[in-house]
Design an enzyme around this catalytic site. Structure first.
Site, PDB file in Angstrom:
ATOM      1  N   CYS A   1      -2.843   2.254   6.263  1.00  0.00           N
ATOM      2  CA  CYS A   1      -2.876   1.751   7.639  1.00  0.00           C
ATOM      3  C   CYS A   1      -3.474   2.789   8.568  1.00  0.00           C
ATOM      4  O   CYS A   1      -4.029   2.463   9.601  1.00  0.00           O
ATOM      5  CB  CYS A   1      -1.475   1.372   8.075  1.00  0.00           C
ATOM      6  SG  CYS A   1      -0.298   2.651   7.702  1.00  0.00           S
TER       7      CYS A   1
ATOM      8  N   GLU B   1       5.124  -2.887  12.238  1.00  0.00           N
ATOM      9  CA  GLU B   1       4.086  -1.864  12.050  1.00  0.00           C
ATOM     10  C   GLU B   1       2.931  -2.548  11.348  1.00  0.00           C
ATOM     11  O   GLU B   1       3.081  -3.029  10.227  1.00  0.00           O
ATOM     12  CB  GLU B   1       4.605  -0.697  11.195  1.00  0.00           C
ATOM     13  CG  GLU B   1       5.612   0.187  11.888  1.00  0.00           C
ATOM     14  CD  GLU B   1       5.090   0.830  13.157  1.00  0.00           C
ATOM     15  OE1 GLU B   1       3.854   0.926  13.333  1.00  0.00           O
ATOM     16  OE2 GLU B   1       5.913   1.203  13.995  1.00  0.00           O
TER      17      GLU B   1
ATOM     18  N   ASN C   1       0.798  -1.239   0.000  1.00  0.00           N
ATOM     19  CA  ASN C   1       0.000   0.000   0.000  1.00  0.00           C
ATOM     20  C   ASN C   1       0.826   1.283   0.000  1.00  0.00           C
ATOM     21  O   ASN C   1       0.334   2.320  -0.414  1.00  0.00           O
ATOM     22  CB  ASN C   1      -1.047  -0.022   1.118  1.00  0.00           C
ATOM     23  CG  ASN C   1      -0.446   0.062   2.491  1.00  0.00           C
ATOM     24  OD1 ASN C   1       0.724  -0.264   2.668  1.00  0.00           O
ATOM     25  ND2 ASN C   1      -1.225   0.488   3.454  1.00  0.00           N
TER      26      ASN C   1
HETATM   27  P1  NAD Z   1       0.768  -8.779   4.510  1.00  0.00           P
HETATM   28  O1  NAD Z   1       1.046  -9.060   5.947  1.00  0.00           O
HETATM   29  O2  NAD Z   1      -0.013  -9.775   3.760  1.00  0.00           O
HETATM   30  O3  NAD Z   1       2.137  -8.612   3.711  1.00  0.00           O
HETATM   31  C1  NAD Z   1       3.124  -7.702   4.078  1.00  0.00           C
HETATM   32  C2  NAD Z   1       4.468  -8.221   3.612  1.00  0.00           C
HETATM   33  O4  NAD Z   1       4.778  -9.394   4.359  1.00  0.00           O
HETATM   34  C3  NAD Z   1       4.498  -8.634   2.141  1.00  0.00           C
HETATM   35  O5  NAD Z   1       5.746  -8.306   1.583  1.00  0.00           O
HETATM   36  C4  NAD Z   1       4.314 -10.133   2.222  1.00  0.00           C
HETATM   37  O6  NAD Z   1       4.833 -10.812   1.107  1.00  0.00           O
HETATM   38  C5  NAD Z   1       5.097 -10.447   3.479  1.00  0.00           C
HETATM   39  N1  NAD Z   1       4.747 -11.720   4.112  1.00  0.00           N
HETATM   40  C6  NAD Z   1       3.562 -12.389   4.032  1.00  0.00           C
HETATM   41  N2  NAD Z   1       3.651 -13.554   4.724  1.00  0.00           N
HETATM   42  C7  NAD Z   1       4.891 -13.618   5.246  1.00  0.00           C
HETATM   43  C8  NAD Z   1       5.576 -14.573   6.054  1.00  0.00           C
HETATM   44  N3  NAD Z   1       4.983 -15.694   6.474  1.00  0.00           N
HETATM   45  N4  NAD Z   1       6.860 -14.324   6.422  1.00  0.00           N
HETATM   46  C9  NAD Z   1       7.463 -13.183   6.030  1.00  0.00           C
HETATM   47  N5  NAD Z   1       6.874 -12.249   5.243  1.00  0.00           N
HETATM   48  C10 NAD Z   1       5.597 -12.450   4.858  1.00  0.00           C
HETATM   49  O7  NAD Z   1       0.096  -7.336   4.452  1.00  0.00           O
HETATM   50  P2  NAD Z   1      -0.439  -6.569   3.160  1.00  0.00           P
HETATM   51  O8  NAD Z   1      -1.784  -7.111   2.851  1.00  0.00           O
HETATM   52  O9  NAD Z   1       0.586  -6.542   2.087  1.00  0.00           O
HETATM   53  O10 NAD Z   1      -0.550  -5.077   3.710  1.00  0.00           O
HETATM   54  C11 NAD Z   1      -1.685  -4.571   4.311  1.00  0.00           C
HETATM   55  C12 NAD Z   1      -1.513  -4.513   5.817  1.00  0.00           C
HETATM   56  O11 NAD Z   1      -0.384  -3.699   6.136  1.00  0.00           O
HETATM   57  C13 NAD Z   1      -2.676  -3.854   6.507  1.00  0.00           C
HETATM   58  O12 NAD Z   1      -3.026  -4.577   7.658  1.00  0.00           O
HETATM   59  C14 NAD Z   1      -2.150  -2.483   6.883  1.00  0.00           C
HETATM   60  O13 NAD Z   1      -2.798  -1.880   7.949  1.00  0.00           O
HETATM   61  C15 NAD Z   1      -0.734  -2.781   7.157  1.00  0.00           C
HETATM   62  N6  NAD Z   1       0.091  -1.565   7.056  1.00  0.00           N
HETATM   63  C16 NAD Z   1       0.588  -1.028   8.215  1.00  0.00           C
HETATM   64  C17 NAD Z   1       1.336   0.122   8.188  1.00  0.00           C
HETATM   65  C18 NAD Z   1       1.892   0.701   9.457  1.00  0.00           C
HETATM   66  O14 NAD Z   1       2.913   1.362   9.400  1.00  0.00           O
HETATM   67  N7  NAD Z   1       1.288   0.475  10.601  1.00  0.00           N
HETATM   68  C19 NAD Z   1       1.619   0.735   6.967  1.00  0.00           C
HETATM   69  C20 NAD Z   1       1.097   0.176   5.793  1.00  0.00           C
HETATM   70  C21 NAD Z   1       0.350  -1.003   5.867  1.00  0.00           C
END
Ligand code: NAD
Length: 498
Positions: free
Chosen positions: A287, A253, A155
């Site tokens: 987020c 995060e 995102n």
């Molecule tokens: P996600 O957890 O599916 O993926 C995030 C990243 O983690 C991706 O690169 C993904 O490939 C990787 N990943 C997935 N499974 C993994 C594993 N088992 N081991 C290691 N890495 C793995 O999240 P998303 O759908 O890509 O992003 C949306 C989420 O991110 C929402 O919940 C949003 O709120 C959050 N977000 C938080 C912030 C913040 O700073 N608080 C900022 C942006 C997005």
């Protein structure tokens, strides 16, 4: 499109080399049009091994480069990003869907972060402090940790990577970065910029692939001493548990369930603007997106009316067309999740005032679009008032008092961002004290973080670390306490004190 992106297939960037394409690839689709933009490798754990080996060697040299010289690379990175801002922004809109104006804002965030963290090259302050014994000197310094892994979501494909990689690199670490497979183009472009800026080979490595394979291999790799992760709560919790068992430092995060509080004395027009921008910007896929509006009952009806009027005016479509203010949802899975919550909301008895449907007419059918949605008469314990939806869906929760508003705001598992609209200065200060989120806005929506302040959340949003701001350095450095005894004799602390 060809002129914007110079490749049809991306390849990993390891030890300063663009690897030869091999193995499986996934297609990266423009969420606005469904067109394939590029192919991204689905690497195996071997690529992580190669990157870790290269990073380990490179880091030893890099740590010895004086920090002001390390910073020079970041100044050059920032300058190139500035020159390429328009190109990067267009590519970002194409891979992520956010409208061009917002994409420009995101790229600007990265540029700001480059110059801010480059400045840290001449600070990276430690502390000097008196020693308790005569002829003894005491200080604390920041030391790099080694090889760090960063795992980023789709995102904010470039901003989050800059929040993490710039402080890591200026502090003398080497980085292995796994971007989200949905948005790999920003990773490709940023790696090219690092290369052009003269970053020594192996200091930044990009490994494309799935979380389950590449991400998991990074989390379990012995050479990687820090994992800095942004993404969903579920993934973050699992990563934290794995890192905990290995005594690996982990910064998380994660999600949010952010609220705007609208008090009875609020400037309602301003509140409407703030809600629209933070709820429907990036189609609610931030987020920090406003997902709840906690409204004083005395202004609830007026607020609903004004929100509905303004929501009607939102133009939805491909973000490359400047007419559009709201872009698409990232993919089918995103749409399905939103649809599920619409049904949950209806079943729970919330009243649907607007939207609630996927948009499939005409050109909308090619992409993934969801109508801006407003629920009202939501109660705090309903699932649509508690769980992250990650789409353009807002729930209005009426309350009777300021105290109740704070309680409702705090009554969720997340703690990222909150906002209050009021003209009462006493309430402003009470609110900034009592709202239990990592970010608090007064008379503004829930989005709009600036890079020189700490970014992150409490409770289920994080684990106590912060991205951006000077606080980001704490993730990528160890504190080292240094004692220099120049008395020429053995002086025992706590014992030889006269
Ligand atoms: P996600 O957890 O599916 O993926 C995030 C990243 O983690 C991706 O690169 C993904 O490939 C990787 N990943 C997935 N499974 C993994 C594993 N088992 N081991 C290691 N890495 C793995 O999240 P998303 O759908 O890509 O992003 C949306 C989420 O991110 C929402 O919940 C949003 O709120 C959050 N977000 C938080 C912030 C913040 O700073 N608080 C900022 C942006 C997005």
């Amino acid at each position: 499109m060809e002129s914007l992106l110079d490749v049809k297939q991306l390849t990993n960037y390891i030890n300063g080399e663009w690897e030869e394409a091999k193995g499986d690839f996934a297609q990266v689709k423009n969420p606005a049009t469904g067109e394939t933009i590029v192919e991204v490798p689905l690497s195996t754990a071997d690529a992580v091994d190669q990157a870790a080996a290269a990073a380990e060697i490179a880091q030893k040299e890099w740590a010895l480069v004086p920090a002001p010289q390390r910073a020079e690379v970041l100044y050059r990175v920032g300058t190139i990003m500035k020159e390429r801002k328009e190109k990067l922004s267009k590519l970002l809109t194409m891979e992520n869907g956010k409208v061009l104006e917002e994409a420009r804002g995101e790229v600007q965030e990265g540029i700001d972060m480059a110059f801010y963290m480059a400045g840290e090259g001449r600070r990276l302050f430690g502390q000097t402090t008196p020693a308790e014994l005569k002829n003894k000197f005491a200080m604390s310094v920041r030391a790099p940790i080694g090889v760090v892994g960063i795992i980023t979501p789709w995102n904010f494909p470039i901003a989050i990577a800059t929040w993490k990689s710039f402080p890591a690199i200026v502090s003398g670490n080497a980085v292995i970065w796994k971007p989200a497979t949905e948005t790999p183009i920003m990773a490709y472009e940023l790696a090219k910029i690092y290369e052009e800026a003269g970053l020594p080979k192996g200091v930044l490595n990009v490994v494309f692939g799935s979380g389950a394979t590449v991400g998991d291999a990074m989390v379990h790799h012995d050479t990687i001493r820090v994992i800095s992760f942004t993404g969903s709560n579920e993934t973050g919790r699992n990563i934290a548990a794995d890192c905990g068992r290995q005594l690996k430092k982990v910064s998380l995060e994660m999600g949010g369930k952010n609220a705007v509080i609208v008090m009875d004395d609020a400037d309602l027009n301003l509140a409407v603007e703030g809600i629209l921008w933070s709820a429907f910007g990036t189609s609610g896929q931030r987020c920090t997106a406003c997902s709840r509006v906690i409204v004083h009952e005395s202004v609830k009806e007026t607020l609903e009316e004004r929100l509905l009027v303004e929501m009607e005016k939102l133009t939805i479509g491909d973000g490359l067309d400047a007419v559009n203010k709201v872009g698409p949802i990232i993919n089918d899975a995103g749409i399905e999740k939103i649809k599920k919550y619409i049904e949950i909301g209806k079943d729970e008895g919330a009243k649907l005032l607007a939207g609630g449907n996927q948009m499939t007419d005409g050109d909308f059918a090619k992409g993934h679009y969801f109508a801006p949605t407003l629920f009202t008469d939501v109660t705090p314990e309903m699932r649509i008032g508690q769980e992250e939806i990650f789409g353009p869906v807002v729930s209005l929760i009426p309350v009777k008092s300021f105290e109740e508003a704070i309680e409702v705001n705090n009554g969720v598992e997340y703690g990222l961002s909150s906002s209050i609209f009021t003209r009462d200065v006493n309430r402003v200060f009470q609110a900034q004290r009592d709202l239990d989120t990592g970010i608090v806005y007064v008379n503004a929506g829930t989005t709009g973080a600036e890079i020189h302040l700490p970014f992150g959340g409490t409770k289920g949003t994080g684990n106590g670390h912060r991205d951006s701001g000077v606080q980001a350095l704490d993730v990528f450095t160890e504190w080292k306490a240094v004692y220099v005894d120049y008395s020429g004799k053995l002086q025992r602390a706590q014992i030889d004190v006269e």
